[in-house]
Structure formats: structure tokens, C-alpha cells
Design a protein around this motif. Structure first.
Motif, PDB file in Angstrom:
ATOM      1  N   ALA A 281       8.074   9.141 -10.319  1.00 21.23           N
ATOM      2  CA  ALA A 281       7.812   9.256  -8.890  1.00 21.23           C
ATOM      3  C   ALA A 281       7.342   7.946  -8.287  1.00 21.23           C
ATOM      4  CB  ALA A 281       6.772  10.342  -8.642  1.00 21.23           C
ATOM      5  N   ALA A 282       7.751   7.719  -7.035  1.00 22.46           N
ATOM      6  CA  ALA A 282       7.285   6.568  -6.263  1.00 22.46           C
ATOM      7  C   ALA A 282       7.110   7.019  -4.822  1.00 22.46           C
ATOM      8  CB  ALA A 282       8.271   5.410  -6.340  1.00 22.46           C
ATOM      9  N   ALA A 283       6.157   6.406  -4.124  1.00 21.88           N
ATOM     10  CA  ALA A 283       5.884   6.810  -2.742  1.00 21.88           C
ATOM     11  C   ALA A 283       5.300   5.646  -1.971  1.00 21.88           C
ATOM     12  CB  ALA A 283       4.891   7.972  -2.730  1.00 21.88           C
ATOM     13  N   VAL A 284       5.487   5.678  -0.666  1.00 28.05           N
ATOM     14  CA  VAL A 284       4.848   4.702   0.213  1.00 28.05           C
ATOM     15  C   VAL A 284       3.910   5.466   1.149  1.00 28.05           C
ATOM     16  CG1 VAL A 284       5.172   2.909   1.960  1.00 28.05           C
ATOM     17  CG2 VAL A 284       6.831   3.137   0.088  1.00 28.05           C
ATOM     18  N   VAL A 285       2.645   5.045   1.129  1.00 26.61           N
ATOM     19  CA  VAL A 285       1.603   5.726   1.916  1.00 26.61           C
ATOM     20  C   VAL A 285       0.845   4.654   2.698  1.00 26.61           C
ATOM     21  CG1 VAL A 285      -0.547   7.069   1.729  1.00 26.61           C
ATOM     22  CG2 VAL A 285       1.395   7.619   0.253  1.00 26.61           C
ATOM     23  N   THR A 286       0.481   4.964   3.934  1.00 29.22           N
ATOM     24  CA  THR A 286      -0.266   3.991   4.737  1.00 29.22           C
ATOM     25  C   THR A 286      -1.753   4.083   4.418  1.00 29.22           C
ATOM     26  OG1 THR A 286      -0.609   5.553   6.522  1.00 29.22           O
ATOM     27  CG2 THR A 286       1.380   4.195   6.657  1.00 29.22           C
ATOM     28  N   GLU A 287      -2.476   3.051   4.841  1.00 24.11           N
ATOM     29  CA  GLU A 287      -3.919   2.998   4.578  1.00 24.11           C
ATOM     30  C   GLU A 287      -4.647   4.191   5.195  1.00 24.11           C
ATOM     31  OE1 GLU A 287      -6.511   1.788   2.395  1.00 24.11           O
ATOM     32  OE2 GLU A 287      -4.983   0.236   2.528  1.00 24.11           O
ATOM     33  N   ASP A 288      -4.101   4.763   6.259  1.00 24.08           N
ATOM     34  CA  ASP A 288      -4.764   5.924   6.856  1.00 24.08           C
ATOM     35  C   ASP A 288      -4.180   7.262   6.358  1.00 24.08           C
ATOM     36  OD1 ASP A 288      -2.407   5.688   8.202  1.00 24.08           O
ATOM     37  OD2 ASP A 288      -3.260   5.682  10.223  1.00 24.08           O
ATOM     38  N   GLY A 289      -3.420   7.205   5.255  1.00 26.90           N
ATOM     39  CA  GLY A 289      -3.035   8.450   4.597  1.00 26.90           C
ATOM     40  C   GLY A 289      -1.780   9.130   5.098  1.00 26.90           C
TER      41      GLY A 289
END
Ligand code: KG4
Ligand code: ZN
Length: 321
Positions: free
Chosen positions: A13-21
Motif C-alpha cells: 500500500a501507498a498513500a498521499v496524505v496532507t499535513e492536516d489529514g
């Protein structure tokens, strides 16, 4: 922008998440089919498959998020617990990506990742809360007092709750992985048809070996060819016993530590009967209950990242510390 990578078991698995979730992408490539004919995860096969999948899965996660590697600020990767060979594939990929761009790298504990599923948008839960973490490898009761810090109140003395589901499914001829299959089968069954035991162990711990053995004897006691007729009833009764054990301990723990807010995370949090039995508890969205990388990136928001080149010697760990 955080790129998360998770390879602790049989999901690449891979994901991109921002600093604010906010989750910009979350790609999960399950190897379940590959392991199904063995009735469980074969570690060496998992490692080899991770090796084939990790680069394309990261590529897809970046594409779906609409970002390039240049837009990533930090890499997060599961360091443990899990299958060491499988973990090392994710860690090596994360190191290589971070090294190439001189990015910081945050090693994340897989269990912290499960808890951090609750911190993702759009409706994040904030500590303090009592958390039941029930997955294929672990059953833990945690008092989460702040982000990234929790106190362990109880654990399983033998099988994990998800493991009990998986082994039960195998006895019922429902294949692997078994939790979701029992959940489905149970809908057509009568949960009162069989009286399965709910273990009483001291403190706030769990035990699931007794209920598993009880199911084994119930299946053996069926008349020849009787499994098909009783499968749904057995699944419903078995699921009821596991869910009752989890809910009871959660109630007792809430009382013991005086925490009103309760949350459930991990693969077993996807169980429909458990969700129905705890109408006031917080559950992460289904997609973030079972293993994925968005929760790893989420945990990295509260974990320490290592600056280049301090992470180059980073190693995996197999078991819970
Ligand atoms: O969190 P997870 O994806 O992986 C681990 O970290 O172990 O949990 C997988 C576990 C498996 O044992 C699976 O059977 C169980 O979660 N599971 C369920 C359901 N969906 C997955 N158990 C009960 N009901 C479900 N609907
Ligand atoms: Zn997990």
C-alpha cells in the motif's frame, strides 16, 4: 504532503496524505488471492510480491493524488511489527525514495498507524479516548491520552480477534481471509443456535483459543455432510461470541479508566455486528480499518521524522515492543 508506504503483511500500500489529514490517494494492492490456497500468508511469497508491487503502487498513489515526488515533503513507512521480509521491502523503497530527494523519513509503528486511522479527515477524533485495536495480529485495549502516545491496558493471551475469525472461517470452509466471509455468512444464521464460550480472564486481557476449540468440536459433532446446513448458524454464533468478548472488555475498560469516548480500529473494526453493537463508538471508515498506507502517513503527522542520512541504517522489527 506525506507519502506513506505499508508492507507489513500481505497488502502492498501507498498513500498521499496532507499535513492536516486529508487523504489525496490511498492505493492498496492485496495479495490475499495469492495466499488463499495456502490458507494463510506465506512470508516469503509476500516479500517477493511486495518487491514487484511496491514501485507501481507508489507510482499510482502519486498519480491519483496528482502530485510528483517533488511535491512530497516527507516519507512515512511501517517499521514494525509485521513480517520482517515484507517490512524490509517497504523500508528499502522508502529509504531509496527519501534518499533520492534528501527528504526526511518517519518510521511508523503499524499499531500507531491503526490508531491514527481515527485522525484522518473529514471528521477526525482527538485524544483522549479509549481504543480497541483488533486486527489479524493484535488485540489491544489502549488508553490514548495524546496523539502518538498510549497506555496498554490489555492484550490477548493467545489468538488475536482477527486470527480467531480467520481460523473459524477455515473450520467452516469459508476460505482465507475469513473475517469478512464470516461476517457475510452470519447474516443468514441464528446467533443463538450454538452456545459458544466467552472467555473470562483476569484484568482487561482477552482469550480466543477456547471459542476456537469450541467451534472445532461443534463442527466435528455435526452429522456427515451437515456443515452446509449449519454453516450460517455456526458463523453467527461464533461471531456473536467474539463480538461479545470484545464489547464486554471495552465496557469494563471504559469504566476502569473513566474514559467516555471509545473507538475501534484494525481489520476487525470492519465487522458489521461489532459496529452495530457499539452505536456510540467511533469507527474509522471501512477502507481505513484494514491495512493501508493512509493511516501510516497519518501517524507520521505525530511521529518524529529522521533527517537525511540518519535513516539509512533503519531496520525493521517483527514484534510488538
Ligand atoms: O488490520 P488488518 O488488515 O491486518 C492486520 O494488521 O492484521 O486486519 C486483518 C484482519 C483479518 O484477520 C480479517 O479476517 C479481519 O481483520 N477482518 C474482519 C472483517 N474484515 C477483516 N473480521 C471480522 N469481520 C470483518 N468484516
Ligand atoms: Zn494491521
Amino acid at each position: 504532503m506525506i507519502l506513506g508506504i505499508e508492507t507489513s503483511c500481505d497488502e502492498t500500500a501507498a498513500a498521499v496524505v496532507t499535513e492536516d489529514g486529508r487523504v489525496l490517494s490511498s492505493v492498496v494492492s492485496s495479495q490475499a488471492e495469492l495466499h488463499a490456497r495456502f490458507g494463510g500468508v506465506v512470508p516469503e511469497i509476500a516479500s517477493r510480491r511486495h518487491l514487484e508491487l511496491v514501485a507501481p503502487v507508489v507510482r499510482t498513489a502519486l498519480d491519483e493524488a496528482g502530485v510528483e515526488l517533488d511535491g512530497i515533503d516527507r516519507i512515512a513507512v511501517t517499521q514494525g511489527p509485521g513480517l520482517v521480509g515484507a517490512l524490509l521491502v517497504g523500508i528499502s523503497a522508502a529509504k531509496a525514495l527519501a534518499w533520492a530527494r534528501r527528504l526526511p523519513l518517519a518510521p511508523v509503528d503499524h499499531l500507531e498507524g491503526h490508531v491514527a486511522s481515527l485522525y484522518l479527515g473529514p471528521e477526525p477524533l482527538a485524544p483522549p479516548f479509549l481504543c480497541l485495536l483488533a486486527s489479524g495480529g493484535h488485540t489491544l485495549l489502549l488508553a490514548v491520552r495524546e496523539h502518538g502516545a498510549s497506555e496498554r491496558l490489555g492484550t490477548t493471551l493467545d489468538d488475536a480477534a482477527g486470527e480467531a475469525f480467520d481460523k473459524g472461517a477455515r473450520l467452516l470452509g469459508l476460505g482465507y481471509p475469513g473475517g469478512a466471509a464470516i461476517d457475510r455468512e452470519a447474516r443468514a444464521g441464528d446467533a443463538d443456535a450454538f452456545a459458544f464460550p466467552v472467555a473470562r480472564v483476569p484484568g482487561l486481557d482477552f482469550s480466543f483459543s477456547g471459542v476456537k476449540t469450541a467451534l472445532l468440536y461443534a463442527v466435528r459433532g455435526l452429522p456427515e455432510g451437515g456443515l452446509a446446513d449449519s454453516r450460517a448458524d455456526l458463523a453467527a454464533s461464533y461471531q456473536r461470541a467474539i463480538v461479545t468478548a470484545l464489547v464486554r472488555r471495552l465496557d469494563e475498560a471504559a469504566e476502569a479508566v473513566g474514559m467516555e469516548r471509545v473507538a475501534v480500529v484494525g481489520g476487525v473494526a470492519a465487522n458489521s455486528e461489532l459496529r452495530a453493537a457499539l452505536p456510540n463508538a467511533h469507527f474509522a471508515p471501512l477502507a481505513f480499518c484494514t491495512d493501508n498506507a493512509a493511516v501510516i502517513a497519518s501517524a507520521a503527522r505525530y511521529a518524529k521524522a529522521l533527517a537525511y542520512p540518519r535513516y539509512l541504517g533503519l531496520d525493521a522489527y517483527a514484534s510488538i515492543s
